[in-house]
Design an enzyme around this catalytic site. Structure first.
Site, PDB file in Angstrom:
ATOM      1  N   THR A  91     -60.711   4.342   1.022  1.00 30.50           N
ATOM      2  CA  THR A  91     -59.562   3.283   1.297  1.00 30.50           C
ATOM      3  C   THR A  91     -58.853   2.847  -0.138  1.00 30.50           C
ATOM      4  OG1 THR A  91     -61.177   2.253   2.735  1.00 30.50           O
ATOM      5  CG2 THR A  91     -59.443   0.782   2.035  1.00 30.50           C
ATOM      6  N   ASP A 136     -58.478   0.426   8.446  1.00 35.02           N
ATOM      7  CA  ASP A 136     -59.800   0.707   8.666  1.00 35.02           C
ATOM      8  C   ASP A 136     -60.277   0.153  10.066  1.00 35.02           C
ATOM      9  OD1 ASP A 136     -61.554   1.179   5.578  1.00 35.02           O
ATOM     10  OD2 ASP A 136     -59.237   0.533   5.740  1.00 35.02           O
TER      11      ASP A 136
HETATM   12  N1  LIG Z   1     -71.032   1.936  -6.393  1.00 34.95           N
HETATM   13  C1  LIG Z   1     -70.583   3.051  -5.443  1.00 34.95           C
HETATM   14  N2  LIG Z   1     -71.102   3.912  -5.768  1.00 34.95           N
HETATM   15  C2  LIG Z   1     -70.785   5.414  -5.183  1.00 34.95           C
HETATM   16  N3  LIG Z   1     -70.131   5.141  -3.863  1.00 34.95           N
HETATM   17  C3  LIG Z   1     -69.600   3.839  -3.682  1.00 34.95           C
HETATM   18  C4  LIG Z   1     -69.767   2.917  -4.315  1.00 34.95           C
HETATM   19  N4  LIG Z   1     -69.085   1.816  -3.663  1.00 34.95           N
HETATM   20  C5  LIG Z   1     -68.696   2.324  -2.610  1.00 34.95           C
HETATM   21  N5  LIG Z   1     -68.823   3.882  -2.478  1.00 34.95           N
HETATM   22  C6  LIG Z   1     -68.465   4.564  -1.424  1.00 34.95           C
HETATM   23  O1  LIG Z   1     -67.555   5.684  -2.072  1.00 34.95           O
HETATM   24  C7  LIG Z   1     -66.701   5.928  -1.022  1.00 34.95           C
HETATM   25  C8  LIG Z   1     -65.421   6.366  -1.668  1.00 34.95           C
HETATM   26  O2  LIG Z   1     -65.887   7.508  -2.486  1.00 34.95           O
HETATM   27  P1  LIG Z   1     -64.723   8.295  -3.316  1.00 34.95           P
HETATM   28  O3  LIG Z   1     -65.424   9.730  -3.568  1.00 34.95           O
HETATM   29  O4  LIG Z   1     -63.392   8.153  -2.392  1.00 34.95           O
HETATM   30  O5  LIG Z   1     -64.688   7.340  -4.592  1.00 34.95           O
HETATM   31  S1  LIG Z   1     -63.500   7.376  -5.399  1.00 34.95           S
HETATM   32  O6  LIG Z   1     -62.748   6.195  -4.770  1.00 34.95           O
HETATM   33  O7  LIG Z   1     -62.564   8.572  -5.660  1.00 34.95           O
HETATM   34  O8  LIG Z   1     -63.839   6.671  -6.551  1.00 34.95           O
HETATM   35  C9  LIG Z   1     -66.565   4.577  -0.280  1.00 34.95           C
HETATM   36  O9  LIG Z   1     -65.966   5.014   1.018  1.00 34.95           O
HETATM   37  P2  LIG Z   1     -64.907   4.040   1.741  1.00 34.95           P
HETATM   38  O10 LIG Z   1     -65.361   2.494   1.642  1.00 34.95           O
HETATM   39  O11 LIG Z   1     -64.959   4.580   3.149  1.00 34.95           O
HETATM   40  O12 LIG Z   1     -63.770   4.095   0.941  1.00 34.95           O
HETATM   41  C10 LIG Z   1     -67.813   3.945  -0.251  1.00 34.95           C
HETATM   42  O13 LIG Z   1     -68.418   4.181   1.038  1.00 34.95           O
HETATM   43 MG   LIG Z   2     -65.116   0.979   2.614  1.00 33.91          MG
HETATM   44 MG   LIG Z   3     -64.199   3.736   4.873  1.00 29.90          MG
END
Ligand SMILES: Nc1ncnc2c1ncn2[C@@H]1O[C@H](COP(=O)(O)OS(=O)(=O)O)[C@@H](OP(=O)(O)O)[C@H]1O
Ligand SMILES: [Mg+2]
Ligand SMILES: [Mg+2]
Ligand SMILES: [Mg+2]
Length: 457
Positions: free
Chosen positions: A226, A129
């Site tokens: 991530t 990242d």
């Molecule tokens: N509580 C909550 N609710 C909704 N979304 C959140 C939440 N927490 C984090 N995030 C954000 O979701 C990003 C990951 O989304 P995804 O669609 O990949 O989710 S998952 O890992 O498949 O469940 C993730 O992106 P990255 O941090 O870049 O991985 C977050 O920005």
């Molecule tokens: Mg993140």
């Molecule tokens: Mg990210």
């Protein structure tokens, strides 16, 4: 470019040579409805038949710039060419970032070490990242000048700058320099000497824009998904350019996106029937590409990962389109893997009520947007828990790519996502709905309205 201004067949009016010789200004009306006014000095006749097209173009360009020094080169470009330089650099930067991520993910899978850290909100952050953020920030600054580049991005330097984080920072610096050393293979000029710690931290810090409704800024999610990344699964590198509140460019690197779409849900199935499915050898399965789109072009593109793509069937960029499926019974919908990120029960109810019968495709990251843009799925829905505010970097690149591939992306009220209001998608109505076509989209919007009051969201 000026070429297309002067000689493009879609001009509503071609300038005559006498006009060009004598006039102090003239205008063209392009098919994209841009109106350009230039002052032309009388001493040059760029349309003289004795000159080659290229010479005419450079004559005209230098005359215009000489007489109108306040004009930036961008003013000389047609709407279609407007962001070509930014587009080119952004695609190359994401290509490099994908290569970086592949290397780090490979290291993660083969050994567990300090590559993964928890942030204050308990979400994960990895060396990839920070390294991607530093690398892309450095490339954008080098390409466009650091004073012209404004970047909204997910990561900051807080954890990396702590005295106990020396090893972590060393790993990031090493990863960034390893990546930048390969820059020429991607058509990018690398640094003359490796970046030192402060330069790497500065590049990450440079991404401190808070966005807004005017001017330009880049939006970067260095590693989206991530969690998927650390699990050896799907993730994406997402870069977009926003101008005056609108996303105008989107580039989405999907290093693990498999050519055979059935493998998209591989890990989910792998965990479910852990011993029965032989995992594909990550060295051998065909995967990985970069998607990109420019606003208003009506096209989205997919190109193989560089420099050496294993995808023999995908050696050059090709256009991608959303699916033509309108029948919900034939449609696939995708959503986040984690229940904490989106309500699986609510989307299951919606899917059922509109007649979607297939199992949901649960995939990490903006790869879900890629799946809709490529026609591998018809619907993407995300309904986060109440109080969670969606960030612009989780949606900007994916949104424009689906739209240009022919799809629709809105909130659950049917309104376009608003990228003009800082780092959050302010005013987002309930959730996000992306569809291949308007019919499916309308049905889901209606279904949300019908079931919202009884949802626990
Ligand atoms: N509580 C909550 N609710 C909704 N979304 C959140 C939440 N927490 C984090 N995030 C954000 O979701 C990003 C990951 O989304 P995804 O669609 O990949 O989710 S998952 O890992 O498949 O469940 C993730 O992106 P990255 O941090 O870049 O991985 C977050 O920005
Ligand atoms: Mg993140
Ligand atoms: Mg990210
Ligand atoms: Mg993200």
């Amino acid at each position: 470019m000026v070429n297309s201004l002067l000689f493009h067949p879609t001009f509503s009016s071609q300038p005559s040579s006498s006009t060009l010789e004598q006039t102090t200004h003239f205008s063209f009306n392009l098919k994209h409805k841009s109106l350009f006014f230039f002052l032309i000095p009388p001493r040059i006749n760029p349309t003289s038949s004795s000159l080659s097209n290229n010479t005419k173009i450079s004559c005209l360009r230098s005359s215009i710039m000489e007489t109108n020094p306040q004009l930036t080169p961008l003013v000389l470009e047609s709407a279609e060419d407007k962001y070509s330089n930014e587009f080119d650099v952004a695609v190359k930067a994401v290509q490099m970032a994908c290569s970086l991520c592949q290397r780090v993910q490979q290291g993660l899978i083969s050994k567990t070490n300090s590559i993964v850290q928890s942030k204050d909100d308990n979400s994960l952050v990895t060396i990839a990242d920070w390294s991607v953020q530093a690398t892309i920030s450095w490339i954008l600054s080098e390409s466009f000048g650091s004073t012209n580049v404004s970047i909204v991005a997910e990561e900051d330097v807080e954890a990396l700058s702590k005295p106990e984080a020396t090893d972590l920072l060393d790993s990031v610096v090493q990863t960034v320099n390893q990546c930048l050393a390969e820059a020429p293979q991607f058509g990018i000029k690398g640094p003359l000497t490796p970046l030192n710690k402060e330069e790497v931290l500065d590049a990450i810090r440079q991404c401190n824009s808070i966005g807004g409704s005017s001017g330009r800024f880049w939006v970067l999610d260095p590693v989206d998904g991530t969690l998927g990344f650390v699990r050896g699964d799907q993730y994406a590198v997402a870069l977009a350019l926003v101008e005056d509140g609108e996303v105008v460019l989107g580039v989405l690197g999907c290093p693990n996106y498999p050519l055979r779409k059935e493998w998209l849900s591989y890990h989910q199935r792998y965990y479910r029937i852990i011993s029965k499915l032989t995992p594909p050898n990550s060295e051998s399965w065909d995967k990985g590409f970069v998607l990109c789109a420019k606003k208003g072009s009506g096209k989205a593109w997919m190109e193989p990962l560089l420099p050496q793509s294993k995808l023999v069937c995908l050696k050059s960029p090709r256009p991608i389109y959303v699916s033509h499926i309108e029948d919900p019974a034939m449609a696939t919908f995708c959503e986040p893997v984690e229940r904490a990120n989106s309500s699986h029960s609510f989307t299951a109810g919606l899917a059922h009520s509109v007649g979607v019968r297939k199992e949901p495709l649960r995939v990490y990251s903006m790869v879900k947007y890629a799946a809709v843009a490529r026609g591998d799925a018809e619907i993407f829905m995300k309904f986060a828990r109440s109080g969670y505010k969606e960030k612009i970097w989780d949606h900007a690149a994916g949104t424009i790519i689906i739209q240009e591939a022919g799809g629709v992306v809105t909130d659950a009220g049917g309104q376009p996502l608003d990228f003009s209001n800082g780092i959050y998608l302010e005013g987002l109505d309930r959730g996000i709905i992306a569809c291949a076509g308007v019919h499916l989209h309308e049905r889901i919007i209606r279904a949300v309205d019908a079931s919202w009051d009884s949802s626990c969201l």
